[in-house]
Design a protein around this motif. Structure first.
Motif, PDB file in Angstrom:
ATOM      1  N   ALA A   1      -0.419   0.307  -8.775  1.00  0.00           N
ATOM      2  CA  ALA A   1      -0.587   1.389  -7.806  1.00  0.00           C
ATOM      3  C   ALA A   1      -1.974   1.332  -7.181  1.00  0.00           C
ATOM      4  N   VAL A   2      -3.005   1.087  -8.003  1.00  0.00           N
ATOM      5  CA  VAL A   2      -4.375   0.982  -7.485  1.00  0.00           C
ATOM      6  C   VAL A   2      -4.516  -0.252  -6.599  1.00  0.00           C
ATOM      7  N   SER A   3      -3.893  -1.343  -6.981  1.00  0.00           N
ATOM      8  CA  SER A   3      -3.936  -2.557  -6.171  1.00  0.00           C
ATOM      9  C   SER A   3      -3.302  -2.315  -4.800  1.00  0.00           C
ATOM     10  N   PHE A   4      -2.157  -1.663  -4.795  1.00  0.00           N
ATOM     11  CA  PHE A   4      -1.484  -1.318  -3.541  1.00  0.00           C
ATOM     12  C   PHE A   4      -2.383  -0.430  -2.685  1.00  0.00           C
ATOM     13  N   ALA A   5      -3.032   0.556  -3.313  1.00  0.00           N
ATOM     14  CA  ALA A   5      -3.915   1.482  -2.603  1.00  0.00           C
ATOM     15  C   ALA A   5      -5.108   0.740  -1.993  1.00  0.00           C
ATOM     16  N   CYS A   6      -5.668  -0.222  -2.722  1.00  0.00           N
ATOM     17  CA  CYS A   6      -6.801  -0.999  -2.208  1.00  0.00           C
ATOM     18  C   CYS A   6      -6.393  -1.795  -0.971  1.00  0.00           C
ATOM     19  N   ARG A   7      -5.204  -2.379  -0.994  1.00  0.00           N
ATOM     20  CA  ARG A   7      -4.734  -3.165   0.139  1.00  0.00           C
ATOM     21  C   ARG A   7      -4.516  -2.288   1.367  1.00  0.00           C
ATOM     22  N   CYS A   8      -3.919  -1.124   1.145  1.00  0.00           N
ATOM     23  CA  CYS A   8      -3.663  -0.208   2.264  1.00  0.00           C
ATOM     24  C   CYS A   8      -4.973   0.295   2.867  1.00  0.00           C
ATOM     25  N   ALA A   9      -5.938   0.660   2.008  1.00  0.00           N
ATOM     26  CA  ALA A   9      -7.225   1.150   2.493  1.00  0.00           C
ATOM     27  C   ALA A   9      -7.968   0.058   3.258  1.00  0.00           C
ATOM     28  N   ALA A  10      -7.870  -1.186   2.782  1.00  0.00           N
ATOM     29  CA  ALA A  10      -8.528  -2.299   3.474  1.00  0.00           C
ATOM     30  C   ALA A  10      -7.949  -2.479   4.868  1.00  0.00           C
ATOM     31  N   MET A  11      -6.649  -2.338   4.996  1.00  0.00           N
ATOM     32  CA  MET A  11      -6.036  -2.460   6.309  1.00  0.00           C
ATOM     33  C   MET A  11      -6.490  -1.332   7.227  1.00  0.00           C
ATOM     34  N   ALA A  12      -6.667  -0.133   6.661  1.00  0.00           N
ATOM     35  CA  ALA A  12      -7.051   1.029   7.473  1.00  0.00           C
ATOM     36  C   ALA A  12      -8.423   0.862   8.108  1.00  0.00           C
ATOM     37  N   VAL A  13      -9.365   0.237   7.406  1.00  0.00           N
ATOM     38  CA  VAL A  13     -10.729   0.144   7.938  1.00  0.00           C
ATOM     39  C   VAL A  13     -10.852  -0.863   9.076  1.00  0.00           C
ATOM     40  N   THR A  14      -9.791  -1.592   9.363  1.00  0.00           N
ATOM     41  CA  THR A  14      -9.836  -2.559  10.465  1.00  0.00           C
ATOM     42  C   THR A  14      -9.505  -1.917  11.808  1.00  0.00           C
TER      43      THR A  14
END
Length: 305
Positions: free
Chosen positions: A272-285
């Protein structure tokens, strides 16, 4: 089957200026692009949950004005259940003034407006209406008394509580023993733990201190360094994908929405944390708050449960 999620929190209209650097006290900076974007930590997280595939109801308070009406329409268009949104006649909708520098870092000032009037009665009415929800996601841009009541209500009714303690407020400390998962960033974790965080070891010490306040699981978000998970007495550092940041405004909100969705789907804490990190990384772009929130079909992830 995915668990139903209820998000209780703020709704704002974000007014954003892109500039070379964030002004120092007394300094005037000539900015560049200006735009308005729907935001608010609660609203961002509710939209993130919906876009990432969660079944979500949002509880919030808006002004009886153009911003409030616009926000309600946006939530409805996004597939967020708006049956828990209340209108406040005596206050305008909340706004946030945001400056974003060339590195994507931001400075934010929030005028709560109607958010300050979301009270215990509103929460109780919404929870009675949506009694089948199983996960509650909270932040601290609404009155602390309202958050505390929601935590107590959830605890009494065996609803899992995820608390994003932002903006950080130590007044919530007495309720932390009823919180299942807390998700501070480095600054918030340092404040809650009462110590500086300068590296991974000091982050671990802070996580231990926060755990001692009664929280079951601690997740410290660390921006481009990913997140530190402290669960069941063990630490796990979960990396974030390397991206070029444009605007970090809603990264934390996307992280929390994604984490909640993954847990609602029965994923492990690590995944769940891994998924959250990926989603947040996409958001900052991308620029903006809700504009930057990714959809589920944009996220490529393989779970290893």
């Amino acid at each position: 089957m995915s668990k139903k999620i209820i998000v209780i929190g703020s709704t704002n209209m974000d007014m954003v200026v892109k500039t070379d650097h964030i002004p120092k006290p007394g300094e005037t900076v000539l900015g560049g692009t200006f735009f308005m974007n729907p935001g608010g930590k609660g609203a961002n997280q509710a939209v993130a949950v919906s876009r990432l595939g969660g079944d979500v109801t949002f509880v919030s308070k808006i002004g009886n004005d153009i911003f409030g009406k616009q926000s309600s329409k946006i939530f409805d268009d996004e597939g967020v259940d708006i049956g828990g949104i209340y209108a406040e006649d005596n206050s305008p909708s909340g706004i946030a003034l945001i400056t974003v520098d060339e590195k994507g870092e931001n400075s934010i000032v929030v005028a709560p407006g109607a958010n300050a009037f979301l009270d215990e009665n509103n929460v109780r009415q919404a929870m009675e209406k949506y009694g089948d929800c199983e996960i509650m996601l909270l932040q601290l841009e609404i009155p602390i008394e309202t958050v505390a009541y929601a935590i107590r209500y959830a605890n009494h009714n065996h609803i899992q509580v995820i608390l994003n303690p932002a903006p950080v407020n130590k007044s919530i400390l007495p309720e932390l023993g009823m919180v299942d998962i807390i998700t501070p960033n480095v600054h918030e974790a340092a404040t809650l733990a009462g110590q500086d965080i300068t590296d991974m070891e000091s982050a671990k010490e802070a996580a231990k201190k926060i755990k001692e306040l009664g929280v079951k699981t601690v997740v410290i978000t660390m921006g481009e360094k990913g997140a530190l998970l402290y669960d069941a007495g063990e630490f796990q550092h979960i990396d974030a994908p390397a991206v070029e940041a444009v605007d970090t405004t809603a990264a934390g909100d996307v992280f929390n929405g994604a984490l909640t969705v993954a847990l609602a789907e029965g994923k492990s804490m690590k995944n769940a944390v891994s998924f959250a990190c990926r989603c947040a990384a996409m958001a900052v772009t991308k620029m903006g708050a809700q504009n930057s929130i990714p959809h589920r079909n944009e996220i490529i992830l393989t779970y290893f449960d």
